[in-house]
Design a protein around this motif. Structure first.
Motif, mmCIF file in Angstrom:
data_model
loop_
_atom_site.group_PDB
_atom_site.id
_atom_site.type_symbol
_atom_site.label_atom_id
_atom_site.label_comp_id
_atom_site.label_asym_id
_atom_site.label_seq_id
_atom_site.Cartn_x
_atom_site.Cartn_y
_atom_site.Cartn_z
ATOM 1 N N ALA A 183 7.143 66.115 -56.734
ATOM 2 C CA ALA A 183 5.961 66.776 -56.313
ATOM 3 C C ALA A 183 6.076 67.054 -54.840
ATOM 4 N N PRO A 184 5.423 68.115 -54.131
ATOM 5 C CA PRO A 184 5.301 68.373 -52.622
ATOM 6 C C PRO A 184 4.950 67.242 -51.938
ATOM 7 N N THR A 185 3.874 66.555 -52.529
ATOM 8 C CA THR A 185 3.175 65.374 -51.741
ATOM 9 C C THR A 185 4.326 64.253 -51.774
ATOM 10 N N ARG A 186 5.133 64.051 -52.360
ATOM 11 C CA ARG A 186 6.169 62.921 -52.485
ATOM 12 C C ARG A 186 7.525 63.274 -51.984
ATOM 13 N N LEU A 187 7.575 64.546 -51.692
ATOM 14 C CA LEU A 187 8.901 64.990 -51.036
ATOM 15 C C LEU A 187 9.434 64.172 -49.921
ATOM 16 N N LEU A 195 17.970 59.068 -48.343
ATOM 17 C CA LEU A 195 18.942 59.138 -47.111
ATOM 18 C C LEU A 195 19.120 57.635 -46.762
ATOM 19 N N HIS A 196 18.415 56.831 -47.045
ATOM 20 C CA HIS A 196 18.663 55.247 -46.858
ATOM 21 C C HIS A 196 19.530 54.642 -47.888
ATOM 22 N N GLU A 197 19.237 55.198 -49.062
ATOM 23 C CA GLU A 197 20.042 54.471 -50.327
ATOM 24 C C GLU A 197 21.332 55.215 -50.545
ATOM 25 N N LEU A 198 21.438 56.373 -50.348
ATOM 26 C CA LEU A 198 22.588 57.223 -50.539
ATOM 27 C C LEU A 198 23.613 57.545 -49.491
ATOM 28 N N GLY A 199 23.086 57.398 -48.150
ATOM 29 C CA GLY A 199 23.769 58.214 -47.042
ATOM 30 C C GLY A 199 23.495 59.493 -46.774
ATOM 31 N N ASP A 200 23.721 60.051 -45.766
ATOM 32 C CA ASP A 200 23.427 61.323 -45.462
ATOM 33 C C ASP A 200 24.148 62.505 -45.930
ATOM 34 N N ARG A 201 23.890 62.595 -47.437
ATOM 35 C CA ARG A 201 24.666 63.536 -48.137
ATOM 36 C C ARG A 201 24.113 64.943 -47.855
ATOM 37 N N GLN A 202 24.791 66.064 -48.353
ATOM 38 C CA GLN A 202 24.139 67.175 -48.252
ATOM 39 C C GLN A 202 23.516 67.372 -49.650
ATOM 40 N N ALA A 203 22.264 68.169 -49.538
ATOM 41 C CA ALA A 203 21.191 68.341 -50.381
ATOM 42 C C ALA A 203 20.427 69.769 -50.392
ATOM 43 N N LEU A 224 16.959 68.016 -43.798
ATOM 44 C CA LEU A 224 16.106 68.318 -44.632
ATOM 45 C C LEU A 224 14.786 67.603 -44.449
ATOM 46 N N LEU A 225 14.775 66.251 -43.912
ATOM 47 C CA LEU A 225 13.886 65.551 -43.718
ATOM 48 C C LEU A 225 13.170 66.024 -42.748
ATOM 49 N N GLU A 226 14.032 66.216 -41.647
ATOM 50 C CA GLU A 226 13.403 66.732 -40.217
ATOM 51 C C GLU A 226 12.746 68.077 -40.364
ATOM 52 N N ASP A 227 13.305 68.823 -41.117
ATOM 53 C CA ASP A 227 12.718 70.329 -41.504
ATOM 54 C C ASP A 227 11.335 70.109 -42.311
#
Length: 298
Positions: A183-187, A195-203, A224-227
């Motif tokens: 859901a957009p509210t949880r993105l 990011l915390h659990e998987l590392g900084d992977r491409q997405a 993506l998080l910053e964007d």
């Protein structure tokens, strides 16, 4: 018994399609995920010829059926009433009727209701037919630009933070592209947890697929998080895709070598922090490996 298909019609650009009588049975019909033109001719003919259309939301399905001039009766069938409605539907099927099952969008049963009915129909010998078509999962994979030879679909992730983190931990090492609905509210929370659990992977964030404001946003999880953090409000249906674990024998050897060197000069915690950052690997996994290297007999 069966549909009075000679009285049914479906229209494309004002041209009537020939509608054939359906065999009795349950038809799982894929419908558009956004653009109403993304539907097959077979799906239209099936919906027009069926005795009844089972809809997750009759109002949503009405947009589709009215657009194509389909007058088949609609019946609400969703997660809140599927247990109570199933016996009557199975009775209709046993009497030789043809029943079409649709979700609000995409292919039925893919993170949508319907499994108990399909299972019960199959168990009682009722034919179950697939009328394939759109799927948000497959649509997103086709344009994401990351690995598609193997993927793991998580459906909708848990909403609670701890459960979501545990879900990512459980699949962190899977050698497959990870795909989920969100859901957009949880993105933002999901990107942060990934990011915390998987590392900084491409997405990839695939948003509003096939609709007017369709967007395919690609980048690292941190980018993506910053964007999306900078946007005032995120809207629309979202498919999130995350690249597979890249752990290989060579990567494990690099990890072990880096940890052994770091452990000679610093604490286990500091070594794990430094190496996880340097190799862009999940800190939790690096910490566990560091612990195993430091205390091999534990």
């Amino acid at each position: 018994m069966g549909s009075q298909s000679e009285t049914r019609r479906a229209f494309i650009d004002g041209i009537a399609l020939p509608i054939d009588r359906l065999e009795p049975g349950l038809y799982c019909v894929a419908t558009p995920i956004g653009n109403l033109q993304d539907i097959t001719i077979r799906a239209l003919k099936t919906l027009a010829a069926a005795d009844v259309i089972l809809c997750e939301d009759t109002r949503m399905t009405a947009r589709l059926t009215e657009h194509y001039g389909i007058t088949t009766p609609r019946m609400a069938y969703h997660e809140h009433n599927e247990a109570s409605r199933a016996p009557a539907i199975l009775k209709r099927l046993s009497e030789g009727q043809s029943v079409a099952l649709v979700s609000d969008a995409g292919t039925p049963l893919i993170s949508d209701p319907g499994f108990p009915l399909v299972s019960a129909a199959a168990d009682t010998g009722v034919p179950v037919f697939t009328i394939p078509g759109p799927s948000a999962v497959v649509a997103a994979l086709s344009v994401a630009g990351i690995g598609t030879d193997a993927f793991y679909f998580l459906g909708f992730l848990p909403t609670k933070e701890k459960a979501k983190a545990e879900a990512f931990q459980a699949i962190a090492a899977f050698p497959a592209t990870l795909v989920c609905y969100e859901a957009p509210t949880r993105l933002l929370n999901t990107l942060q947890t990934a990011l915390h659990e998987l590392g900084d992977r491409q997405a990839v964030v695939a948003r509003e697929l096939t609709k007017r404001f369709e967007e395919i946003a690609r980048g690292s999880l941190s980018a993506l998080l910053e964007d999306f953090s900078a946007r005032p409000k995120v809207k629309g249906e979202i498919v999130l895709l995350i690249e597979r674990s890249v752990e290989t024998k060579e990567n494990r050897e690099d990890l072990d070598g880096a940890l052994r060197s770091a452990l000679q000069a610093m604490s286990l915690k500091d070594a794990a922090d430094m190496v996880s950052t340097a190799l862009q690997l999940p800190r939790r996994d690096v910490y566990k490996r560091a612990l195993a290297l430091r205390d091999p007999n534990d």
